[in-house]
Structure formats: C-alpha cells, structure tokens
Design a protein around this motif. Sequence first.
Motif, mmCIF file in Angstrom:
data_model
loop_
_atom_site.group_PDB
_atom_site.id
_atom_site.type_symbol
_atom_site.label_atom_id
_atom_site.label_comp_id
_atom_site.label_asym_id
_atom_site.label_seq_id
_atom_site.Cartn_x
_atom_site.Cartn_y
_atom_site.Cartn_z
ATOM 1 N N LEU A 126 0.756 1.574 9.744
ATOM 2 C CA LEU A 126 0.539 0.180 10.146
ATOM 3 C C LEU A 126 -0.823 -0.324 9.690
ATOM 4 C CD1 LEU A 126 2.125 0.493 13.657
ATOM 5 C CD2 LEU A 126 2.723 -1.300 12.010
ATOM 6 N N LYS A 127 -1.844 0.509 9.800
ATOM 7 C CA LYS A 127 -3.172 0.120 9.339
ATOM 8 C C LYS A 127 -3.148 -0.168 7.837
ATOM 9 C CE LYS A 127 -5.884 2.703 12.774
ATOM 10 N NZ LYS A 127 -6.888 3.778 12.956
ATOM 11 N N ILE A 128 -2.467 0.682 7.090
ATOM 12 C CA ILE A 128 -2.390 0.512 5.644
ATOM 13 C C ILE A 128 -1.666 -0.784 5.291
ATOM 14 C CG2 ILE A 128 -1.281 1.439 3.560
ATOM 15 C CD1 ILE A 128 -1.969 4.256 4.677
ATOM 16 N N TYR A 129 -0.556 -1.039 5.948
ATOM 17 C CA TYR A 129 0.215 -2.253 5.664
ATOM 18 C C TYR A 129 -0.633 -3.503 5.897
ATOM 19 C CZ TYR A 129 3.904 -5.776 5.852
ATOM 20 O OH TYR A 129 4.683 -6.893 5.628
ATOM 21 N N HIS A 130 -1.285 -3.552 7.039
ATOM 22 C CA HIS A 130 -2.024 -4.767 7.384
ATOM 23 C C HIS A 130 -3.352 -4.873 6.635
ATOM 24 C CE1 HIS A 130 0.875 -4.660 10.767
ATOM 25 N NE2 HIS A 130 0.829 -5.961 10.594
ATOM 26 N N MET A 131 -3.978 -3.746 6.327
ATOM 27 C CA MET A 131 -5.198 -3.820 5.529
ATOM 28 C C MET A 131 -4.870 -4.247 4.099
ATOM 29 S SD MET A 131 -8.446 -3.603 5.952
ATOM 30 C CE MET A 131 -8.645 -2.572 7.421
ATOM 31 N N ASN A 132 -3.726 -3.831 3.598
ATOM 32 C CA ASN A 132 -3.288 -4.274 2.278
ATOM 33 C C ASN A 132 -3.066 -5.792 2.259
ATOM 34 O OD1 ASN A 132 -2.185 -3.666 -0.507
ATOM 35 N ND2 ASN A 132 -0.380 -4.600 0.423
ATOM 36 N N GLU A 133 -2.501 -6.310 3.361
ATOM 37 C CA GLU A 133 -2.351 -7.765 3.467
ATOM 38 C C GLU A 133 -3.707 -8.460 3.386
ATOM 39 O OE1 GLU A 133 1.575 -9.028 6.004
ATOM 40 O OE2 GLU A 133 -0.233 -8.527 7.147
ATOM 41 N N MET A 145 -12.028 -9.728 0.653
ATOM 42 C CA MET A 145 -11.007 -8.953 -0.045
ATOM 43 C C MET A 145 -11.580 -7.634 -0.567
ATOM 44 S SD MET A 145 -9.181 -12.169 -2.023
ATOM 45 C CE MET A 145 -7.890 -11.217 -2.802
ATOM 46 N N ILE A 146 -12.799 -7.660 -1.077
ATOM 47 C CA ILE A 146 -13.433 -6.436 -1.598
ATOM 48 C C ILE A 146 -13.662 -5.433 -0.467
ATOM 49 C CG2 ILE A 146 -15.551 -5.509 -2.616
ATOM 50 C CD1 ILE A 146 -15.712 -8.095 -4.293
ATOM 51 N N LYS A 147 -14.164 -5.925 0.667
ATOM 52 C CA LYS A 147 -14.405 -5.051 1.814
ATOM 53 C C LYS A 147 -13.107 -4.423 2.307
ATOM 54 C CE LYS A 147 -18.607 -7.149 3.694
ATOM 55 N NZ LYS A 147 -19.195 -7.896 4.853
ATOM 56 N N CYS A 148 -12.058 -5.241 2.365
ATOM 57 C CA CYS A 148 -10.774 -4.736 2.860
ATOM 58 C C CYS A 148 -10.145 -3.757 1.874
ATOM 59 C CB CYS A 148 -9.824 -5.903 3.151
ATOM 60 S SG CYS A 148 -10.305 -6.863 4.605
ATOM 61 N N GLN A 149 -10.358 -3.974 0.584
ATOM 62 C CA GLN A 149 -9.841 -3.035 -0.408
ATOM 63 C C GLN A 149 -10.529 -1.687 -0.262
ATOM 64 O OE1 GLN A 149 -7.211 -3.427 -2.696
ATOM 65 N NE2 GLN A 149 -7.541 -1.203 -2.783
ATOM 66 N N ALA A 150 -11.830 -1.712 0.002
ATOM 67 C CA ALA A 150 -12.566 -0.460 0.197
ATOM 68 C C ALA A 150 -12.046 0.284 1.424
ATOM 69 C CB ALA A 150 -14.050 -0.742 0.342
ATOM 70 N N LYS A 151 -11.771 -0.447 2.491
ATOM 71 C CA LYS A 151 -11.203 0.154 3.695
ATOM 72 C C LYS A 151 -9.802 0.691 3.423
ATOM 73 C CE LYS A 151 -13.842 -2.701 6.936
ATOM 74 N NZ LYS A 151 -13.777 -3.726 8.000
ATOM 75 N N LEU A 152 -9.027 -0.066 2.649
ATOM 76 C CA LEU A 152 -7.671 0.368 2.304
ATOM 77 C C LEU A 152 -7.699 1.674 1.516
ATOM 78 C CD1 LEU A 152 -4.610 -0.114 2.147
ATOM 79 C CD2 LEU A 152 -5.022 -1.562 0.134
ATOM 80 N N ASP A 153 -8.646 1.803 0.599
ATOM 81 C CA ASP A 153 -8.765 3.031 -0.180
ATOM 82 C C ASP A 153 -9.019 4.238 0.726
ATOM 83 O OD1 ASP A 153 -8.385 1.572 -2.479
ATOM 84 O OD2 ASP A 153 -10.534 1.424 -2.962
ATOM 85 N N VAL A 154 -9.851 4.043 1.746
ATOM 86 C CA VAL A 154 -10.134 5.124 2.697
ATOM 87 C C VAL A 154 -8.882 5.469 3.492
ATOM 88 C CG1 VAL A 154 -11.463 5.786 4.736
ATOM 89 C CG2 VAL A 154 -12.578 4.551 2.873
#
Length: 203
Positions: A126-133, A145-154
């Motif tokens: 769920l975290k991955i799905y919503h962070m990708n959004e 968007m850059i910050k969220c992409q970095a979080k998504l990578d983690v």
Amino acid sequence: MFSDKANKIFQEVIEKYHEINTVGQEFHNPFDEKEQLLEHLLYRKCWIDTVQWHYEDIIRDPNIDPVAALKLKRQIDASNQDRTDMVEYLDSYFLDKYKEVEPKEDATINSESPAWAIDRLSILALKIYHMNEEANRVDAGQEHMIKCQAKLDVLLEQRVDLSTAINQLLGDIASGDKYMKVYRQMKMYNDDDLNPVLRGAKK
C-alpha cells in the motif's frame, strides 16, 4: 517463491479497490476458500488493509463531523480486529502446512511469525502504491515529486529485502532450521470482560 505470489495478489487487490475507490464498496474474493485457501487468505488480508488505509485518511480530515468521526473510529477498531484475525488465520495455515516437519535440535525461533511478516508486506504494498501516485502527481511541484520518488525507491528496496526474508523464513521452517510458535494476540480493548469501560457499561 511465496513472496512473488503474495506481492502479485496484493497488487491485484489494491488495483481492484481503486477501480471504485470507496471504503463502502462490495468485497468479492476471486479465490475459492476450499480450493485456493492461501490465495483466499492473502487476498482478504490485503483488502482489509486497503480499506483501513483509506479509513485512516478520512478520519484525519480536520473538518470531519464529530459524529461521523466516532462512527469511523468504531469501523477502524473493527477493521483492526479483522486484520489481527486474518494474521492468525494465515499463521494457522502455515502451522498446518509444516506440522509434519521435525525441528532440528539446534532449530531457532524467529522474532515474528510468518503471518506478521506478511502483514508488513501487505502494508508495504500500500505504501508503494500510494507513494508511486505521489511521485507521479502532475499537480504537485517538481520538488515534491523528486522527494517522493526517493522515498519510493527506498520502499521498493525494502520490499525486496522483506520478500527475501519471508522466503528464507518459510524455507528454514520447512527444513527444520526454524520452528513456528504462535501467540494469539489476546486484544483487550474489544473484550467486554477485559476492558474496564466496556465491563462497566454492561452493569
């Protein structure tokens, strides 16, 4: 591998939920409980988590009506109980699956049961799905968007690690290198006899 199956089902659940994207939508489990018990349990588990994820979003509305908030709090409590019940059903599945395995003399116990690790994997999906959004939200600024992409990578890296750990745990249990021991959660706040507020309300 087990985690590949679980992650695939979790993704299917989350995408299915977001077709309508309302907490009150009808639930239908595509997996037959008798023929595909594990898949049935995994699908149901992630559906509960997905609905609760959105409950938690809704109740944080600073303008929510207090009466509606109280009703939603009761729904969250019930959802938490369902979530715990499903974890215990999953652990019962694994206990039965490995009941014939004789643990080795030097076998060790894991810090958590397989199902509680799977619970974390479901929440991670769920975290991955919503962070990708968020990482792809066109109405957000580039910095967001850059910050969220970095979080998504983690989060994606975390899923690989957790999936690997779950597969290893199940493999170790199957080989007798580890053994399962499940403690029922014994939640007290929902129990009329254990919660003093509920106990007093009965009198």
